[in-house]
Design a protein around this motif. Structure first.
Motif, mmCIF file in Angstrom:
data_model
loop_
_atom_site.group_PDB
_atom_site.id
_atom_site.type_symbol
_atom_site.label_atom_id
_atom_site.label_comp_id
_atom_site.label_asym_id
_atom_site.label_seq_id
_atom_site.Cartn_x
_atom_site.Cartn_y
_atom_site.Cartn_z
ATOM 1 N N LEU A 1 17.198 4.641 -7.704
ATOM 2 C CA LEU A 1 16.303 4.320 -7.013
ATOM 3 C C LEU A 1 14.854 4.026 -7.689
ATOM 4 N N LEU A 2 14.598 5.092 -8.367
ATOM 5 C CA LEU A 2 13.204 4.984 -9.157
ATOM 6 C C LEU A 2 13.166 3.706 -10.146
ATOM 7 N N SER A 3 14.529 3.456 -10.864
ATOM 8 C CA SER A 3 14.666 2.595 -11.629
ATOM 9 C C SER A 3 14.289 0.940 -11.026
ATOM 10 N N LEU A 4 14.895 0.867 -9.739
ATOM 11 C CA LEU A 4 14.617 -0.120 -8.936
ATOM 12 C C LEU A 4 13.287 -0.568 -8.656
ATOM 13 N N TRP A 5 12.302 0.636 -8.275
ATOM 14 C CA TRP A 5 11.123 0.481 -8.177
ATOM 15 C C TRP A 5 10.227 0.118 -9.518
ATOM 16 N N GLN A 6 10.790 0.819 -10.664
ATOM 17 C CA GLN A 6 10.188 0.413 -12.052
ATOM 18 C C GLN A 6 10.199 -0.920 -12.139
ATOM 19 N N ARG A 7 11.531 -1.605 -11.787
ATOM 20 C CA ARG A 7 11.742 -2.997 -12.214
ATOM 21 C C ARG A 7 11.154 -4.041 -11.121
ATOM 22 N N ALA A 8 10.864 -3.427 -10.077
ATOM 23 C CA ALA A 8 10.205 -4.103 -9.019
ATOM 24 C C ALA A 8 11.236 -5.201 -8.332
ATOM 25 N N GLU A 9 12.682 -4.726 -8.485
ATOM 26 C CA GLU A 9 13.750 -5.546 -8.119
ATOM 27 C C GLU A 9 13.897 -5.517 -6.580
ATOM 28 N N VAL A 10 13.015 -6.241 -5.751
ATOM 29 C CA VAL A 10 12.998 -6.378 -4.419
ATOM 30 C C VAL A 10 14.050 -7.423 -4.031
ATOM 31 N N VAL A 11 14.505 -7.317 -2.800
ATOM 32 C CA VAL A 11 15.743 -8.128 -2.289
ATOM 33 C C VAL A 11 14.987 -9.578 -2.291
ATOM 34 N N GLN A 12 15.506 -10.577 -2.454
ATOM 35 C CA GLN A 12 15.064 -12.044 -2.479
ATOM 36 C C GLN A 12 15.850 -12.811 -1.337
ATOM 37 N N TYR A 13 15.104 -13.528 -0.762
ATOM 38 C CA TYR A 13 15.909 -14.418 0.052
ATOM 39 C C TYR A 13 15.604 -15.930 -0.089
ATOM 40 N N SER A 14 16.030 -16.831 0.300
ATOM 41 C CA SER A 14 16.004 -18.110 0.072
ATOM 42 C C SER A 14 15.869 -19.058 1.327
ATOM 43 N N VAL A 15 15.210 -20.330 1.200
ATOM 44 C CA VAL A 15 15.259 -21.200 2.177
ATOM 45 C C VAL A 15 15.319 -22.463 1.510
ATOM 46 N N ALA A 16 16.223 -23.587 1.997
ATOM 47 C CA ALA A 16 16.318 -24.777 1.339
ATOM 48 C C ALA A 16 15.505 -26.045 2.303
ATOM 49 N N PHE A 17 14.670 -26.548 1.441
ATOM 50 C CA PHE A 17 14.239 -27.939 2.110
ATOM 51 C C PHE A 17 15.053 -29.108 1.417
ATOM 52 N N ILE A 18 15.769 -29.843 2.111
ATOM 53 C CA ILE A 18 16.675 -30.760 2.005
ATOM 54 C C ILE A 18 15.976 -32.200 1.759
ATOM 55 N N GLU A 19 16.685 -32.993 0.761
ATOM 56 C CA GLU A 19 16.054 -34.281 0.427
ATOM 57 C C GLU A 19 16.270 -34.910 1.708
ATOM 58 N N GLY B 1 0.713 -1.202 -0.040
ATOM 59 C CA GLY B 1 -0.241 -0.160 0.004
ATOM 60 C C GLY B 1 0.692 1.229 -0.193
ATOM 61 N N ALA B 2 2.299 1.143 0.089
ATOM 62 C CA ALA B 2 2.964 2.245 0.150
ATOM 63 C C ALA B 2 2.900 3.058 -1.101
ATOM 64 N N THR B 3 3.232 4.257 -1.369
ATOM 65 C CA THR B 3 3.333 5.176 -2.627
ATOM 66 C C THR B 3 4.407 5.654 -2.791
ATOM 67 N N PRO B 4 4.934 5.889 -4.173
ATOM 68 C CA PRO B 4 6.330 6.460 -4.368
ATOM 69 C C PRO B 4 6.322 7.646 -3.782
ATOM 70 N N GLY B 5 5.078 8.605 -3.652
ATOM 71 C CA GLY B 5 5.444 10.031 -3.167
ATOM 72 C C GLY B 5 5.547 9.949 -1.688
ATOM 73 N N GLY B 6 4.942 8.906 -1.042
ATOM 74 C CA GLY B 6 5.045 8.910 0.284
ATOM 75 C C GLY B 6 6.567 8.469 0.759
ATOM 76 N N LEU B 7 7.027 7.635 -0.032
ATOM 77 C CA LEU B 7 8.582 6.819 0.366
ATOM 78 C C LEU B 7 9.609 7.987 0.031
ATOM 79 N N LEU B 8 9.134 8.944 -1.077
ATOM 80 C CA LEU B 8 9.980 10.048 -1.293
ATOM 81 C C LEU B 8 10.096 10.981 -0.256
#
Length: 350
Positions: A98-116, A47-54
């Motif tokens: 910064l605006l380019s990151l928002w445009q590309r939706a380049e959010v930080v990704q994390y990972s968790v492994a479920f092991i055989e 729900g955050a907006t670019p204007g509010g974040l800036l």
């Protein structure tokens, strides 16, 4: 008339100068380096907006000229939705970056492994350690967790596909479990469609149970079909499977690393030294390779196998051959003896 033309020319000139000034100010705002000394994680809530974040970043003195940046977004990028999550800002980045990151939706990704080979308890522990996930399951019982996933009557063991799962800050732990459950259903259905004929399974679930036994018995890819072949032949001959991992699973947290003869005589639904057929449920997470092996057992005559101590196994046709292999590899164990390959660390699987 001349005065009117002069006023018009002056107005146009002033308007042009004002436009140029606006363009210059906006360009300066876009080109400014962000005032950060190192990595900065910007958390964007739903729900955050670019204007509010800036405005917030200007208040925090990360940037200036929020007004001009808001106008740039409004007239150039307004049709783009701002994705929630974390954005990684690095020293040297500009406001345009910064605006380019928002445009590309380049959010930080994390990972968790479920092991055989993991059991459900280990899977839940791995989920609970993920600080960036919204934890909604930690206080629930296993059955309540399965109800949250949408399978209220299912036993949890084996129903989640072992893999590395990506997520972003704000996702829920149950979201990842739902992904893993859907993936396991899909893989099992695909492999079941391509199964070998005349297998001793009444449904895909029994194949999944067998796959979990194979997963726990060997991590050597070339042996999976051989292990499957031994178990399938024993089922057809109404022989007890006599596989240690099922007994260990039945012991649960009471198992401390040493399986005793008393354990093998202990009554349990999972004790395949006492109970014929497959155990009632899977005993671990089974990957596609183990499921494939369960549905494509290798031809042959071997009915026994014993661990060499390096992760591989010796296969035998007769009990006498098997007892000889047991004397050689089990009764004279070397110091680094292992019944299966060393488990992969989480880092190795990511």
């Amino acid at each position: 008339m001349r005065k009117l033309l002069l006023l018009l020319q002056t107005g146009l000139l002033l308007a042009g100068l004002l436009l140029l000034a606006c363009i210059w100010l906006q360009r300066q705002a876009l080109q400014q380096p962000l005032q950060i000394s190192g990595e900065y994680l910007l958390d964007v809530s739903p729900g955050a907006t670019p204007g509010g974040l800036l405005n917030r970043l200007e208040t925090e003195q990360v940037l200036t000229g929020a007004f001009w940046l808001r106008q740039y977004w409004r007239f150039n990028l307004d049709e783009i939705s701002l994705h929630s999550g974390e954005y990684r800002l690095l020293k040297g980045m500009t406001a345009r970056d910064l605006l380019s990151l928002w445009q590309r939706a380049e959010v930080v990704q994390y990972s968790v492994a479920f092991i055989e080979g993991w059991n459900f308890r280990q899977l839940r522990a791995a989920l609970a350690q993920q600080e960036k996930l919204e934890q909604t399951l930690t206080e629930l019982s296993d059955q309540q967790v399965m109800a949250a996933v949408g399978w209220p009557d299912a036993h949890p063991e084996g129903w989640f596909f072992p893999d590395t799962y990506k997520y972003v800050r704000g996702m829920r732990d149950v979201d990842l479990l739902e992904q893993a459950a859907r993936r396991q259903q899909q893989v099992l259905a695909e492999e079941w469609q391509e199964r070998a004929p005349d297998l001793p399974y009444s449904d895909p679930y029994e194949a999944l149970i067998m796959a979990s036994l194979i997963e726990k018995e060997t991590g050597v890819g070339a042996e999976r079909e051989q292990i499957s072949g031994v178990f399938v032949r024993r089922l057809r001959l109404n022989m007890l499977l006599q596989t240690d991992p099922t007994v260990i699973y039945g012991l649960g947290e009471r198992y401390k690393g040493n399986l005793t003869r008393a354990n093998l005589r202990e009554a349990s639904a999972y004790n395949t030294y006492l109970n014929p057929g497959l155990p009632p449920t899977p005993i671990a997470l089974a990957g596609r390779e183990a499921i494939h092996a369960a549905l494509h057992p290798a031809d042959g005559e071997s009915l026994y196998f014993v661990a060499r101590g390096d992760g591989s196994h010796v296969f035998s046709k007769t009990l006498s051959e098997h007892n000889k292999a047991v004397r050689e590899y089990q009764l004279k164990r070397r110091a680094d003896y292992r019944s299966s390959p060393a488990p992969k660390s989480t880092k190795e699987t990511q």
